[in-house]
Design a protein around this motif. Structure first.
Motif, PDB file in Angstrom:
ATOM      1  N   TRP A  96      34.588 -25.726  23.053  1.00 27.40           N
ATOM      2  CA  TRP A  96      33.678 -24.851  23.775  1.00 27.40           C
ATOM      3  C   TRP A  96      32.386 -24.642  22.999  1.00 27.40           C
ATOM      4  O   TRP A  96      32.331 -24.780  21.764  1.00 27.40           O
ATOM      5  CB  TRP A  96      34.311 -23.517  24.153  1.00 27.40           C
ATOM      6  N   VAL A  97      31.346 -24.324  23.748  1.00 28.22           N
ATOM      7  CA  VAL A  97      30.018 -24.056  23.208  1.00 28.22           C
ATOM      8  C   VAL A  97      29.605 -22.666  23.662  1.00 28.22           C
ATOM      9  O   VAL A  97      29.485 -22.416  24.872  1.00 28.22           O
ATOM     10  CB  VAL A  97      28.987 -25.097  23.678  1.00 28.22           C
ATOM     11  N   ASP A  98      29.391 -21.761  22.720  1.00 25.28           N
ATOM     12  CA  ASP A  98      28.925 -20.404  23.015  1.00 25.28           C
ATOM     13  C   ASP A  98      27.430 -20.307  22.755  1.00 25.28           C
ATOM     14  O   ASP A  98      26.918 -20.840  21.757  1.00 25.28           O
ATOM     15  CB  ASP A  98      29.651 -19.386  22.130  1.00 25.28           C
ATOM     16  N   ASP A  99      26.721 -19.626  23.650  1.00 28.74           N
ATOM     17  CA  ASP A  99      25.285 -19.426  23.446  1.00 28.74           C
ATOM     18  C   ASP A  99      24.941 -17.956  23.604  1.00 28.74           C
ATOM     19  O   ASP A  99      25.820 -17.116  23.800  1.00 28.74           O
ATOM     20  CB  ASP A  99      24.472 -20.289  24.426  1.00 28.74           C
ATOM     21  N   GLY A 100      23.666 -17.640  23.495  1.00 30.71           N
ATOM     22  CA  GLY A 100      23.188 -16.262  23.628  1.00 30.71           C
ATOM     23  C   GLY A 100      22.248 -16.119  24.800  1.00 30.71           C
ATOM     24  O   GLY A 100      21.225 -15.446  24.698  1.00 30.71           O
ATOM     25  N   CYS A 101      22.590 -16.744  25.921  1.00 28.04           N
ATOM     26  CA  CYS A 101      21.692 -16.778  27.081  1.00 28.04           C
ATOM     27  C   CYS A 101      21.594 -15.451  27.808  1.00 28.04           C
ATOM     28  O   CYS A 101      20.733 -15.281  28.675  1.00 28.04           O
ATOM     29  CB  CYS A 101      22.141 -17.859  28.062  1.00 28.04           C
ATOM     30  N   GLY A 102      22.477 -14.491  27.485  1.00 33.03           N
ATOM     31  CA  GLY A 102      22.456 -13.221  28.188  1.00 33.03           C
ATOM     32  C   GLY A 102      23.342 -13.185  29.412  1.00 33.03           C
ATOM     33  O   GLY A 102      23.418 -12.170  30.099  1.00 33.03           O
ATOM     34  N   GLY A 103      24.018 -14.307  29.699  1.00 30.66           N
ATOM     35  CA  GLY A 103      24.903 -14.352  30.855  1.00 30.66           C
ATOM     36  C   GLY A 103      24.270 -15.031  32.051  1.00 30.66           C
ATOM     37  O   GLY A 103      23.046 -15.071  32.194  1.00 30.66           O
ATOM     38  N   ILE A 104      25.113 -15.572  32.914  1.00 30.48           N
ATOM     39  CA  ILE A 104      24.666 -16.268  34.117  1.00 30.48           C
ATOM     40  C   ILE A 104      24.909 -15.355  35.310  1.00 30.48           C
ATOM     41  O   ILE A 104      25.986 -14.773  35.437  1.00 30.48           O
ATOM     42  CB  ILE A 104      25.442 -17.590  34.301  1.00 30.48           C
ATOM     43  N   VAL A 159      24.063 -20.657  18.426  1.00 27.19           N
ATOM     44  CA  VAL A 159      24.897 -21.479  19.286  1.00 27.19           C
ATOM     45  C   VAL A 159      26.075 -21.950  18.443  1.00 27.19           C
ATOM     46  O   VAL A 159      25.881 -22.545  17.379  1.00 27.19           O
ATOM     47  CB  VAL A 159      24.119 -22.682  19.852  1.00 27.19           C
ATOM     48  N   VAL A 160      27.282 -21.686  18.905  1.00 28.98           N
ATOM     49  CA  VAL A 160      28.484 -21.957  18.120  1.00 28.98           C
ATOM     50  C   VAL A 160      29.366 -22.945  18.875  1.00 28.98           C
ATOM     51  O   VAL A 160      29.596 -22.796  20.076  1.00 28.98           O
ATOM     52  CB  VAL A 160      29.268 -20.665  17.833  1.00 28.98           C
ATOM     53  N   VAL A 161      29.856 -23.946  18.148  1.00 30.71           N
ATOM     54  CA  VAL A 161      30.753 -24.952  18.703  1.00 30.71           C
ATOM     55  C   VAL A 161      32.109 -24.816  18.030  1.00 30.71           C
ATOM     56  O   VAL A 161      32.182 -24.693  16.802  1.00 30.71           O
ATOM     57  CB  VAL A 161      30.208 -26.376  18.496  1.00 30.71           C
ATOM     58  N   ALA A 162      33.160 -24.849  18.807  1.00 33.74           N
ATOM     59  CA  ALA A 162      34.519 -24.790  18.256  1.00 33.74           C
ATOM     60  C   ALA A 162      35.407 -25.731  19.052  1.00 33.74           C
ATOM     61  O   ALA A 162      35.059 -26.174  20.149  1.00 33.74           O
ATOM     62  CB  ALA A 162      35.066 -23.362  18.289  1.00 33.74           C
ATOM     63  N   ALA A 163      36.557 -26.045  18.471  1.00 33.77           N
ATOM     64  CA  ALA A 163      37.504 -26.946  19.131  1.00 33.77           C
ATOM     65  C   ALA A 163      38.906 -26.620  18.656  1.00 33.77           C
ATOM     66  O   ALA A 163      39.110 -25.909  17.664  1.00 33.77           O
ATOM     67  CB  ALA A 163      37.167 -28.406  18.830  1.00 33.77           C
ATOM     68  N   ARG A 168      34.254 -26.039  32.546  1.00 37.92           N
ATOM     69  CA  ARG A 168      33.986 -24.807  33.277  1.00 37.92           C
ATOM     70  C   ARG A 168      33.068 -23.932  32.432  1.00 37.92           C
ATOM     71  O   ARG A 168      32.833 -24.196  31.246  1.00 37.92           O
ATOM     72  CB  ARG A 168      35.282 -24.063  33.584  1.00 37.92           C
ATOM     73  N   VAL A 169      32.561 -22.864  33.048  1.00 40.77           N
ATOM     74  CA  VAL A 169      31.678 -21.936  32.350  1.00 40.77           C
ATOM     75  C   VAL A 169      32.059 -20.521  32.753  1.00 40.77           C
ATOM     76  O   VAL A 169      32.482 -20.274  33.888  1.00 40.77           O
ATOM     77  CB  VAL A 169      30.187 -22.218  32.685  1.00 40.77           C
ATOM     78  N   ARG A 170      31.920 -19.602  31.818  1.00 38.36           N
ATOM     79  CA  ARG A 170      32.150 -18.191  32.113  1.00 38.36           C
ATOM     80  C   ARG A 170      31.298 -17.352  31.179  1.00 38.36           C
ATOM     81  O   ARG A 170      30.927 -17.783  30.070  1.00 38.36           O
ATOM     82  CB  ARG A 170      33.627 -17.831  31.964  1.00 38.36           C
ATOM     83  N   ASN A 171      30.960 -16.172  31.630  1.00 41.66           N
ATOM     84  CA  ASN A 171      30.186 -15.252  30.798  1.00 41.66           C
ATOM     85  C   ASN A 171      31.095 -14.616  29.761  1.00 41.66           C
ATOM     86  O   ASN A 171      32.241 -14.267  30.043  1.00 41.66           O
ATOM     87  CB  ASN A 171      29.539 -14.167  31.666  1.00 41.66           C
ATOM     88  N   THR A 172      30.571 -14.481  28.562  1.00 38.52           N
ATOM     89  CA  THR A 172      31.336 -13.885  27.479  1.00 38.52           C
ATOM     90  C   THR A 172      30.382 -13.269  26.475  1.00 38.52           C
ATOM     91  O   THR A 172      29.458 -13.931  25.975  1.00 38.52           O
ATOM     92  CB  THR A 172      32.242 -14.920  26.782  1.00 38.52           C
ATOM     93  N   GLY A 173      30.579 -11.976  26.178  1.00 36.65           N
ATOM     94  CA  GLY A 173      29.743 -11.313  25.179  1.00 36.65           C
ATOM     95  C   GLY A 173      28.268 -11.371  25.539  1.00 36.65           C
ATOM     96  O   GLY A 173      27.862 -11.091  26.662  1.00 36.65           O
ATOM     97  N   PRO A 174      27.426 -11.776  24.569  1.00 38.47           N
ATOM     98  CA  PRO A 174      25.976 -11.803  24.815  1.00 38.47           C
ATOM     99  C   PRO A 174      25.491 -13.043  25.547  1.00 38.47           C
ATOM    100  O   PRO A 174      24.291 -13.190  25.766  1.00 38.47           O
ATOM    101  CB  PRO A 174      25.400 -11.772  23.389  1.00 38.47           C
ATOM    102  N   GLY A 175      26.380 -13.922  25.893  1.00 37.05           N
ATOM    103  CA  GLY A 175      25.935 -15.158  26.537  1.00 37.05           C
ATOM    104  C   GLY A 175      27.001 -15.724  27.439  1.00 37.05           C
ATOM    105  O   GLY A 175      27.683 -14.998  28.174  1.00 37.05           O
ATOM    106  N   CYS A 176      27.161 -17.037  27.398  1.00 35.73           N
ATOM    107  CA  CYS A 176      28.186 -17.684  28.209  1.00 35.73           C
ATOM    108  C   CYS A 176      28.864 -18.778  27.386  1.00 35.73           C
ATOM    109  O   CYS A 176      28.346 -19.205  26.343  1.00 35.73           O
ATOM    110  CB  CYS A 176      27.598 -18.261  29.503  1.00 35.73           C
ATOM    111  N   ARG A 177      30.014 -19.208  27.866  1.00 30.45           N
ATOM    112  CA  ARG A 177      30.814 -20.215  27.167  1.00 30.45           C
ATOM    113  C   ARG A 177      31.093 -21.376  28.112  1.00 30.45           C
ATOM    114  O   ARG A 177      31.620 -21.193  29.196  1.00 30.45           O
ATOM    115  CB  ARG A 177      32.127 -19.618  26.678  1.00 30.45           C
ATOM    116  N   PHE A 178      30.722 -22.562  27.659  1.00 28.32           N
ATOM    117  CA  PHE A 178      31.065 -23.798  28.358  1.00 28.32           C
ATOM    118  C   PHE A 178      32.277 -24.391  27.661  1.00 28.32           C
ATOM    119  O   PHE A 178      32.217 -24.720  26.467  1.00 28.32           O
ATOM    120  CB  PHE A 178      29.901 -24.785  28.336  1.00 28.32           C
ATOM    121  N   GLU A 179      33.359 -24.528  28.399  1.00 26.71           N
ATOM    122  CA  GLU A 179      34.617 -25.008  27.814  1.00 26.71           C
ATOM    123  C   GLU A 179      35.019 -26.331  28.444  1.00 26.71           C
ATOM    124  O   GLU A 179      35.021 -26.476  29.669  1.00 26.71           O
ATOM    125  CB  GLU A 179      35.725 -23.982  28.014  1.00 26.71           C
TER     126      GLU A 179
END
Length: 344
Positions: free
Chosen positions: A268-276, A249-253, A322-333
């Motif tokens: 934003w917070v990136d995770d590896g949930c596999g997408g929503i 889980v990666v946090v950036a700003a 907001r949230v969107r799928n990205t790569g192996p998971g999703c990103r909450f921005e």
């Protein structure tokens, strides 16, 4: 007087077909355009009046009749645009009322789901606490190690219930408008550090690595430190819960500008949930929504309120989430207002 009485049946006979035709058109358009129906409703009396006048004149186009027809034409020319504007206004009002009604029904459904799910989620730890406390009171468990284990499990269930009640209280403050923020200049780096430290134990237990992006540029925002920490913790908790073991889980700003050129801070917070799933991505911030794959006891332990609370707190800061799928998971921005620059 006799001429007037004689003209009434003629006027009625001439205008009645127009009125019946107008009624038929209105009946046919009852499920169609409100603007067109309003226009017909305005035109029918004018046309019916002209038909009655022409009928009583015996179709003799005298100057007086032409004057009446001219007046009717002018009235129609004025009333039809007014009817169009009125119809569009009514259509917008009806659409707004429909959307408001749909939102009210959706909110009511969310409240019902919340009550049902929270009742279930509270009943589960309560049943466990009751069973373990009865076992301790009846002496069924008397070995020191077992007593300590039961006491620890009771404490864990109590903390879970406390967190759920705290979430309910926080959500009630947000939805009732009782939330009052004490704003100050808040460094996002400190907020993220506190949130990561608070969620470190849970991440370690799930074998999920939580880190801040090395290239992150930590801005200073205008907000409330406790509420912003709660936002980041909720996002991290959600990301950790849905990331598989050995995931990250990666946090950036940083800072950016919107389409109008105004500067803002983003996190934003990136995770590896596999997408929503596409059908769920617009509902993840709804109250009590947990998705079809989140009904395990552990995933349901917070009642599905974390993301709803995060959205409410962000919007209370005049921000967006907001949230969107990205790569192996999703990103909450999250977007937040920047702190005002200070002079030297």
């Amino acid at each position: 007087m006799d001429q007037l009485l004689a003209a009434v049946p003629v006027a009625l006979a001439a205008s009645l077909p127009v009125a019946l035709l107008g009624a038929w058109l209105l009946h046919r358009m009852r499920r169609r355009s409100i603007t067109a129906a309003t226009t017909v409703l305005v035109l029918v009396p004018v046309v019916a009046t002209l038909a009655g006048v022409v009928g009583t004149s015996g179709f003799m186009f005298t100057p007086a009749l032409l004057a009446v027809v001219g007046v009717g034409t002018v009235v129609a020319a004025v009333t039809v645009p007014a009817a169009l504007l009125l119809g569009r206004g009514i259509a917008r009002d009806v659409m707004w009322l429909h959307e408001a009604r749909q939102a009210e029904l959706a909110a009511e459904q969310s409240r019902r789901e919340l009550v049902a799910w929270m009742s279930h989620d509270l009943r589960t730890p309560l049943a466990g606490i009751r069973a373990m406390s009865e076992a301790l009171a009846d002496g069924v468990v008397d070995r020191p190690a077992e007593v300590a284990e039961y006491a620890l499990r009771i404490r864990t269930e109590t903390e879970r219930m406390t967190a759920m009640v705290e979430d309910l209280f926080q959500l009630s403050r947000i939805t009732s408008g009782a939330l009052r923020l004490t704003l100050s200049d808040v460094p996002l780096h400190e907020v993220v550090s506190d949130a990561v430290a608070a969620e470190h134990a849970v991440a370690a237990r799930r074998q999920v690595h939580v880190r801040a992006a090395e290239s992150a540029q930590w801005p200073v925002v205008r907000g409330s430190d406790p509420e912003l920490t709660r936002v980041v913790r909720n996002l991290l908790s959600n990301a950790i819960r849905h990331t598989p073991p050995l995931g990250s889980v990666v946090v950036a700003a940083g800072t950016g500008r919107d389409e109008g050129g105004d500067a803002h801070a983003w996190l934003w917070v990136d995770d590896g949930c596999g997408g929503i799933p596409a059908e769920d991505i617009d509902r993840v911030f709804d109250v009590a929504f947990r998705g079809a794959t989140a009904r395990t006891p552990d995933d349901a332990s917070r009642g599905g309120l974390g993301l709803a609370i995060a959205r409410g707190l962000v919007e209370a800061h005049d921000g967006r989430i907001r949230v969107r799928n990205t790569g192996p998971g999703c990103r909450f921005e999250v977007r937040l207002p920047l702190a005002a620059p200070t002079g030297d």
